[in-house]
Design an enzyme around this catalytic site. Structure first.
Site, mmCIF file in Angstrom:
data_model
loop_
_atom_site.group_PDB
_atom_site.id
_atom_site.type_symbol
_atom_site.label_atom_id
_atom_site.label_comp_id
_atom_site.label_asym_id
_atom_site.label_seq_id
_atom_site.Cartn_x
_atom_site.Cartn_y
_atom_site.Cartn_z
ATOM 1 N N GLU A 138 41.677 50.618 59.176
ATOM 2 C CA GLU A 138 42.685 49.177 59.598
ATOM 3 C C GLU A 138 43.937 49.722 59.950
ATOM 4 O O GLU A 138 43.617 50.974 59.900
ATOM 5 C CB GLU A 138 43.162 48.085 58.544
ATOM 6 N N HIS A 197 47.863 44.669 56.166
ATOM 7 C CA HIS A 197 48.160 45.329 54.739
ATOM 8 C C HIS A 197 49.022 46.159 54.487
ATOM 9 O O HIS A 197 50.076 45.020 53.528
ATOM 10 C CB HIS A 197 47.132 45.186 54.426
ATOM 11 N N THR A 216 42.377 34.141 31.321
ATOM 12 C CA THR A 216 42.999 33.087 30.584
ATOM 13 C C THR A 216 43.765 32.701 31.751
ATOM 14 O O THR A 216 44.374 31.199 32.100
ATOM 15 C CB THR A 216 43.552 32.979 29.022
ATOM 16 N N GLY A 217 44.227 33.159 33.140
ATOM 17 C CA GLY A 217 45.343 32.783 34.132
ATOM 18 C C GLY A 217 43.997 32.603 35.482
ATOM 19 O O GLY A 217 42.746 32.150 34.454
ATOM 20 N N ARG A 218 44.828 31.709 36.190
ATOM 21 C CA ARG A 218 43.989 30.765 36.559
ATOM 22 C C ARG A 218 43.455 31.898 37.399
ATOM 23 O O ARG A 218 41.824 30.887 37.155
ATOM 24 C CB ARG A 218 44.768 30.087 37.213
ATOM 25 N N GLN A 219 43.616 32.208 38.149
ATOM 26 C CA GLN A 219 42.293 33.246 39.140
ATOM 27 C C GLN A 219 41.725 33.571 38.261
ATOM 28 O O GLN A 219 40.071 34.087 38.055
ATOM 29 C CB GLN A 219 43.087 34.208 39.974
ATOM 30 N N GLU A 269 47.832 42.578 44.113
ATOM 31 C CA GLU A 269 48.701 43.357 45.235
ATOM 32 C C GLU A 269 49.735 43.210 44.859
ATOM 33 O O GLU A 269 50.660 42.692 43.762
ATOM 34 C CB GLU A 269 48.452 42.911 46.233
ATOM 35 N N LYS A 274 45.944 36.025 23.207
ATOM 36 C CA LYS A 274 45.141 34.784 23.023
ATOM 37 C C LYS A 274 44.180 35.356 22.814
ATOM 38 O O LYS A 274 43.276 35.115 22.930
ATOM 39 C CB LYS A 274 44.636 34.713 25.110
#
Length: 301
Positions: A214, A256, A18-21, A99, A44
């Protein structure tokens, strides 16, 4: 493991739907043909997101749908608890997008996951793709399948963006991708570079694995040891970014995470990989040349 769960499973469970992302990427997954069986957001339960039923707990969602795979968009302060909850409810594989999770809580969550035989990928992972089957998360954004074609090259990357870039190149070169995995770039990940390569190499369609590393940690050195010990039998092509960073102060943040006093330099990583028999690439042009060497009949010339 990943192909089996996505091919035969009852669908994906989305934590934080239900969150934006969560809402955005659930829509993208549904539009690309992924079966999303349930969402979970405490408080919810009984609502819907894009037609997907929402439950208050993972246990309730699993009981109703039989879901075995989860994608977590829980916020940083809740992400560790979300992993532990999913593992305790019987989820076999969970990918974590968030993260900046408090480290002590994250380490405890990984202990719970291991005790319940739950594979964790992430944090800071863009997801996992089995082209032609399904994806967990949203590598490639809102145009996911334009980048991916089923094929024979596995991709394991600390960078989500580079994972999708390499998959696009595999399609362009006529190879395609067996499994693409973004393990995340944080210092402590649920699935290490070596474990990711081992998982992808075991996929029946994988004939070679391309790795993108990396600065920070010594995961590439650990991978070199695994290859030298014979634990991975398919050819490995590795590209490690950040050579210029070797001349910078040791603990300077780069990408990162900082390299840290006990981390290997990029030159040391590349040397260890080459000594183990890994084909080390300085550029994507080299990646293609090494793939021609490793699986010549498969590469479009």
């Amino acid at each position: 493991m990943i192909r089996r769960l996505l091919e035969a499973g009852p669908g994906l469970l989305v934590q934080g739907i239900t969150g934006r992302q969560g809402q955005l990427e659930t829509r993208w997954m549904l539009e690309s043909g992924v079966k999303v069986a349930a969402g979970v957001t405490p408080g919810k339960g009984g609502s819907e997101v894009h037609g997907v039923p929402v439950f208050d707990t993972v246990a309730a969602a699993v009981a109703a749908t039989g879901a075995q795979v989860a994608m977590s968009y829980a916020p940083p302060q809740a992400a560790a608890d979300a992993v532990a909850e999913a593992a305790q409810a019987g989820i076999e594989l969970i990918v974590v997008s968030s993260e900046n999770i408090p480290q002590h809580r994250w380490l405890r969550a990984l202990e719970v996951a291991r005790a319940h035989n739950c594979r964790v990928i992430g944090p800071n992972s863009q997801g996992v793709v089995v082209p032609g089957v399904a994806r967990i998360g949203c590598p490639g954004g809102d145009e996911p399948w334009q980048r991916f074609a089923p094929g024979s090259v596995g991709i394991v990357s600390r960078s989500g963006g580079m994972a999708s870039e390499l998959s696009m190149l595999m399609r362009t070169w006529g190879l395609g991708t067996s499994v693409q995995m973004s393990i995340g770039g944080m210092p402590t990940v649920g699935t290490t570079l070596t474990e990711g390569v081992e998982l992808v190499a075991r996929d029946p369609n994988t004939r070679a694995v391309v790795v993108f590393g990396e600065p920070s940690s010594s995961q590439e050195v650990d991978l070199a040891r695994a290859v030298a010990d014979g634990r991975i039998e398919v050819p490995i092509i590795a590209m490690v970014a950040g050579r210029a960073g070797d001349s910078l102060p040791t603990a300077l943040p780069f990408g990162h995470a900082p390299r840290g006093a006990d981390g290997a330099t990029v030159q040391e990583k590349c040397a260890a990989l080459a000594d183990a028999g890994v084909l080390v690439a300085r550029s994507t042009h080299d990646v293609r040349a090494h793939l021609v060497e490793a699986i010549p009949a498969a590469v479009s010339r």
